[in-house]
Structure formats: C-alpha cells, structure tokens
Design an enzyme around this catalytic site. Structure first.
Site, PDB file in Angstrom:
ATOM      1  N   ASP A  16      -2.364   7.721  11.522  1.00 25.92           N
ATOM      2  CA  ASP A  16      -3.262   7.012  12.440  1.00 25.92           C
ATOM      3  C   ASP A  16      -3.878   7.974  13.451  1.00 25.92           C
ATOM      4  OD1 ASP A  16      -4.584   4.834  13.446  1.00 25.92           O
ATOM      5  OD2 ASP A  16      -2.874   4.026  14.554  1.00 25.92           O
ATOM      6  N   HIS A  33     -11.671  11.333   9.457  1.00 24.93           N
ATOM      7  CA  HIS A  33     -11.066  11.042   8.150  1.00 24.93           C
ATOM      8  C   HIS A  33     -11.090  12.302   7.270  1.00 24.93           C
ATOM      9  CE1 HIS A  33     -10.875   6.956   9.389  1.00 24.93           C
ATOM     10  NE2 HIS A  33     -12.166   6.669   9.222  1.00 24.93           N
ATOM     11  N   LEU A 127       8.023  16.742  -6.312  1.00 26.65           N
ATOM     12  CA  LEU A 127       7.734  15.807  -5.211  1.00 26.65           C
ATOM     13  C   LEU A 127       6.932  14.646  -5.777  1.00 26.65           C
ATOM     14  CD1 LEU A 127       7.456  15.251  -2.000  1.00 26.65           C
ATOM     15  CD2 LEU A 127       5.171  16.210  -2.286  1.00 26.65           C
TER      16      LEU A 127
HETATM   17  C1  IPE Z   1      -2.677   1.397  10.217  1.00 26.55           C
HETATM   18  O1  IPE Z   1      -3.632   1.896  11.076  1.00 26.55           O
HETATM   19  C2  IPE Z   1      -3.125   1.537   8.808  1.00 26.55           C
HETATM   20  C3  IPE Z   1      -3.228   2.911   8.303  1.00 26.55           C
HETATM   21  C4  IPE Z   1      -2.893   3.979   8.943  1.00 26.55           C
HETATM   22  C5  IPE Z   1      -3.737   3.021   6.984  1.00 26.55           C
HETATM   23  P1  IPE Z   1      -4.694   0.954  11.810  1.00 26.55           P
HETATM   24  O2  IPE Z   1      -5.468   1.820  12.712  1.00 26.55           O
HETATM   25  O3  IPE Z   1      -5.443   0.163  10.807  1.00 26.55           O
HETATM   26  O4  IPE Z   1      -3.725  -0.040  12.598  1.00 26.55           O
HETATM   27  P2  IPE Z   1      -3.929  -0.914  13.907  1.00 26.55           P
HETATM   28  O5  IPE Z   1      -5.160  -1.720  13.699  1.00 26.55           O
HETATM   29  O6  IPE Z   1      -4.063   0.038  15.051  1.00 26.55           O
HETATM   30  O7  IPE Z   1      -2.681  -1.728  14.010  1.00 26.55           O
HETATM   31  C1  IPE Z   2      -6.325   6.152  10.460  1.00 22.78           C
HETATM   32  O1  IPE Z   2      -7.149   6.447  11.522  1.00 22.78           O
HETATM   33  C2  IPE Z   2      -7.079   5.986   9.158  1.00 22.78           C
HETATM   34  C3  IPE Z   2      -7.108   4.599   8.675  1.00 22.78           C
HETATM   35  C4  IPE Z   2      -6.527   3.567   9.214  1.00 22.78           C
HETATM   36  C5  IPE Z   2      -7.867   4.354   7.469  1.00 22.78           C
HETATM   37  P1  IPE Z   2      -8.018   5.336  12.281  1.00 22.78           P
HETATM   38  O2  IPE Z   2      -9.321   5.231  11.569  1.00 22.78           O
HETATM   39  O3  IPE Z   2      -7.252   4.074  12.388  1.00 22.78           O
HETATM   40  O4  IPE Z   2      -8.206   6.023  13.678  1.00 22.78           O
HETATM   41  P2  IPE Z   2      -8.129   5.329  15.113  1.00 22.78           P
HETATM   42  O5  IPE Z   2      -6.842   4.565  15.168  1.00 22.78           O
HETATM   43  O6  IPE Z   2      -9.327   4.435  15.212  1.00 22.78           O
HETATM   44  O7  IPE Z   2      -8.166   6.465  16.076  1.00 22.78           O
HETATM   45 MG    MG Z   3      -5.981   3.358  13.806  1.00 18.43          MG
END
Ligand code: IPE
Ligand code: IPE
Ligand code: MG
Length: 241
Positions: A16, A33, A127
C-alpha cells in the site's frame, strides 16, 4: 546471504501507498504503481536469498475495481507487462508463479498470460510467488462455502456425514489457497493498520507488521528488517508457554 533466525515460511504483503508516494513527488498515481513493481522485484530477490518459501502479494482487491477506470486499466496493463517481462527471471531463479483471486473479472489476454506464466513455472520450487489479484477474503470464504455446499448436496449419505464432520483443516482445501501454508507474517506498508479484506481466514494466526514506509520505498533492507522483527515474536496460538 543474510543470517536470520526463524525465517517465516510464508510472508505476505499488503502493498500500500503507491498513490501517496507519487503525490509526494508531484507525480501521477500511475508513477507510484510503476515504481512499486521495482519493490516487488527487490522483495522477491530478498525472499529467495533469505530462504522464504512463499511470498504472497496483495496487488488488487475486489474493492479496487471501484477505482477510476483509467487507474484500473493501468494496473491491469502493468500486471500484464510485468508477467510477460518476468517469466525468464522466474525460470532462471526457480520461482513458481501463481495468481489467486476472482479471475472471472479479468480480461482474456491477461488470463491467458497468467495461465502461460503459471504453467511455465509450475515445476519450480525454490520460491512460490503468489499475486492476489481481484481478491478479497470474504469472496474467498464465500466461493469456498458455495463449493463445499455443492459437494455436500452431491454426496451419498456416508460422504455427506464425512463432509459435515469436517474441521477447519478440511475447509482450507476449498479456499483458493488450498495447499499453501497460512501466512506466518503479514506486512502492511504505508502506515495503514487494517486488513482491507485480505486473507481473513488464512490470517487467523498470522503475525502482523505495520510499516510506515510507502510501498515503492519498501525494498530489500525493509524486507530483511521485517524478517528480523518476526524472528523475535512469540507465537502462542492460544496456548500457555
Ligand atoms: C489494499 O489497499 C489493497 C491492496 C493493497 C491491493 P487499499 O489502498 O485498496 O485499501 P484501503 O482502501 O486503504 O483500505
Ligand atoms: C497500493 O497503493 C496499490 C493498490 C491498492 C492497487 P494505493 O494505490 O492504494 O496507494 P495509496 O494508498 O492511495 O497511497
Ligand atoms: Mg491504498
């Protein structure tokens, strides 16, 4: 080679913070990303080096389908490109690759690339790298319950009795993670302290580690540090030691 005690068999990461990483730098979320893929590479290498047997990554939740369409498209394209690009690396390094989740929601070309990558690496055992894509814990438990109910209905009386007497270990076999050990350690990056619908059943006794580091900055050193933190944890499973 790192010298770490008590290396977890299965490490799982809720990756995240890509969007915030990009925003901090004045970039589009997509840039976060893209950079996050480098962290996947770094953590995969570190996992192999440290002797972790399963590394699983929460890449896209069922709820993430609700993001703006262009972000969803970018993430799926990135997944497609990475998979094609990494296949030779997986083969060179003995990595078995798997995607788990609700694959009916993925496009045909992505599903075909996943099938190729999974079958091409199925014989590897150094792995196992699992990407949870279009996954959610509640979805997983429901699809398992549905298939379990179908088996009960289709069984003769003796089979039905056996299925109804089944314990949690038997139910494990209906989840998409059948045959994969439960995660010993679940790491979530970016400072958020929630599971966001991830491995709700399988994480019942996982050690949780929350790191403030945003995913694109979570590299080899952060991964190794997490393993060291895990090695000091005392897992009691409800017993008295
Ligand atoms: C959780 O992250 C899902 C992934 C890392 C794939 P999100 O960014 O979607 O989660 P919330 O919305 O903060 O809970
Ligand atoms: C994690 O990073 C990737 C996915 C959930 C796909 P985010 O896109 O959720 O990044 P933040 O949480 O908005 O910073
Ligand atoms: Mg996120």
């Amino acid at each position: 080679m790192e010298n770490i005690d008590n290396v977890p068999v299965h490490v799982s990461i809720i990756m995240d913070g890509n969007g915030r990483w990009a925003r901090e730098k004045g970039l589009e979320r997509t840039a976060g990303h893209v950079e996050g893929v480098e962290s996947v590479r770094a953590c995969t290498e570190a996992a192999v080096e440290c002797g972790v047997k399963y590394l699983s990554l929460y890449a896209f939740s069922e709820e993430n389908w609700g993001r703006p369409q262009d972000e969803v498209d970018t993430l799926m394209q990135l997944m497609f490109k990475s998979m094609i690009g990494e296949l030779s690396n997986f083969l060179d390094n003995g990595i078995r690759f798997m995607v788990l989740g609700n694959r009916t929601r993925l496009g045909d070309s992505l599903n075909a690339a996943i099938d190729d990558c999974m079958s091409g690496t199925a014989g590897n055992s150094r792995l196992t790298l699992i990407v949870f894509l279009s996954y959610s814990g509640k979805w997983d438990i429901m699809q398992a319950a549905r298939r379990y109910a179908e088996d009960v209905l289709a069984s003769d009386p003796a089979g039905r009795e056996r299925l109804l007497a089944m314990g949690p270990d038997g139910f494990d076999g209906y989840l998409v993670t059948a045959g994969i050990p439960d995660p010993d350690l679940i790491i979530r990056t970016s400072g958020e302290m929630r599971l966001s619908n991830y491995l709700l059943w399988q994480g019942a006794y996982s050690e949780l580690l929350f790191s403030d580091v945003l995913w694109p900055d979570f590299r080899r050193q952060e991964f190794v540090d997490a393993l060291r933190t895990y090695s000091k944890r005392d897992r009691r499973y409800g017993k008295v030691k």
